[in-house]
Design an enzyme around this catalytic site. Structure first.
Site, PDB file in Angstrom:
ATOM      1  N   SER A   1      43.261  14.233  -4.138  1.00  0.00           N
ATOM      2  CA  SER A   1      42.442  15.429  -4.033  1.00  0.00           C
ATOM      3  C   SER A   1      41.501  15.529  -5.235  1.00  0.00           C
ATOM      4  CB  SER A   1      43.347  16.650  -3.883  1.00  0.00           C
ATOM      5  OG  SER A   1      42.634  17.758  -3.395  1.00  0.00           O
TER       6      SER A   1
ATOM      7  N   GLU B   1      42.561  17.014   7.735  1.00  0.00           N
ATOM      8  CA  GLU B   1      42.274  17.620   6.442  1.00  0.00           C
ATOM      9  C   GLU B   1      40.851  18.170   6.354  1.00  0.00           C
ATOM     10  OE1 GLU B   1      43.629  15.605   2.912  1.00  0.00           O
ATOM     11  OE2 GLU B   1      44.614  14.074   4.123  1.00  0.00           O
TER      12      GLU B   1
ATOM     13  N   HIS C   1      47.266  17.421   4.093  1.00  0.00           N
ATOM     14  CA  HIS C   1      46.582  17.108   2.846  1.00  0.00           C
ATOM     15  C   HIS C   1      47.582  16.643   1.788  1.00  0.00           C
ATOM     16  CE1 HIS C   1      43.543  17.211  -0.223  1.00  0.00           C
ATOM     17  NE2 HIS C   1      44.178  18.143  -0.929  1.00  0.00           N
TER      18      HIS C   1
END
Length: 305
Positions: free
Chosen positions: A150, A239, A269
């Site tokens: 991320s 996602e 995610h």
């Protein structure tokens, strides 16, 4: 303790309310951080994990390895959390599994978080950590892979770009899990299982601070991609960052970067964080470990020669 293989629908049902409560823009970031650290206790460490606390580049860090870790290479892991939350604790299990799967030590960095420390503090910390691994731990750049998820994935990309531009050194590989490579992009949906558009926009603003959103260091997707090392990008089709990951993979390939790309279906995610709870998440993390292991192997062989 042994891993628990929950059916994916059950895992999603358990995790959904947890993330809706924890990653909520109405909660102050210190509260979110505390809740995530408490929840990380459910992420089991593989048996035999060795966790050593140290400092890298002036910041706290952890070196995670196993008694039979023999690979001369290393992985610098940069955790996710929108640049505002997340910690060594939240990503300790993931990092330990990477260490076990690669046979190399994994260093998890406690870089400074926004909004207390906005852009580019996190990148400055990551740069200092990588350089210290070279200067003090005895690795050369080609023996160090960079991995992150991320926001940590975007930070990994930005770090590789800075290392090439400023220091003329190229890491062995990049292992990116759902990388947030352009915080300027606004998701076209309201939320996925883990993150929401309002939360991500709050994180983006906190990280930017008084910076320039057009700065490619803030949004490395828009920066120089030529010359980057072999890169693996993983993302689930559900996602919010799925489209951005597609854009990144296309841009990397257009720049001549060797890219491996995988899309899962039915996960969420950075499901790799829950590898102890769901076998498909563990399998995805195992694929990433295999890629990083193979990327570090040529450096190992050159050292033998």
């Amino acid at each position: 303790m042994r891993d628990i293989n929950l059916p994916l629908p059950v895992a999603r049902a358990v995790l959904n309310p947890i993330f809706r409560v924890t990653l909520n823009k109405r909660l102050p970031f210190p509260v979110q951080r505390r809740l995530l650290d408490i929840g990380s206790r459910a992420q089991l460490l593989p048996e035999g994990s060795i966790v050593q606390r140290l400092r890298l580049g002036g910041r706290p860090a952890e070196r995670i390895s196993f008694a039979d870790t023999s690979g001369p290479g290393a992985i610098l892991y940069l955790h996710g959390g929108g640049y505002a939350v997340g910690s060594m604790a939240t990503h300790r299990s993931l990092a330990a599994r990477l260490a076990r799967g690669t046979g190399c030590a994994v260093y998890v960095l406690d870089y400074r978080l926004a909004p207390e420390h906005p852009f580019p503090a996190a990148l400055d910390d990551a740069e200092a950590a990588f350089l210290e691994l070279m200067a003090s731990a005895g690795y050369h750049a080609g023996q160090i892979a960079i991995s992150g998820d991320s926001a940590g994935g975007g930070l990994s990309l930005a770090l590789a770009q800075r290392l090439i531009a400023r220091h003329g050194c190229t890491p062995a590989a990049l292992g990116l899990i759902a990388p947030w490579s352009d915080p300027n992009q606004i998701p076209d949906r309201e939320r996925d299982l883990v993150i929401s558009k309002p939360w991500s926009r709050t994180c983006a603003a906190a990280y930017l601070g008084d910076g320039d959103p057009a700065d490619p260091v803030y949004a490395p997707l828009t920066g120089e991609l030529r010359g980057l090392p072999p890169t693996y990008v993983q993302v689930d089709v559900s996602e919010l960052l799925h489209t951005q990951c597609l854009d990144l993979v296309a841009a990397l390939r257009a720049a001549g970067v060797h890219v491996q790309f995988s899309e899962s279906k039915g996960l969420w995610h950075v499901a790799q964080l829950q590898a102890a709870l769901a076998a498909p998440a563990a399998a995805a993390l195992g694929e990433l470990a295999g890629f990083l292991r193979e990327a570090l192997q040529p450096a190992d062989l050159r050292e033998l020669g």
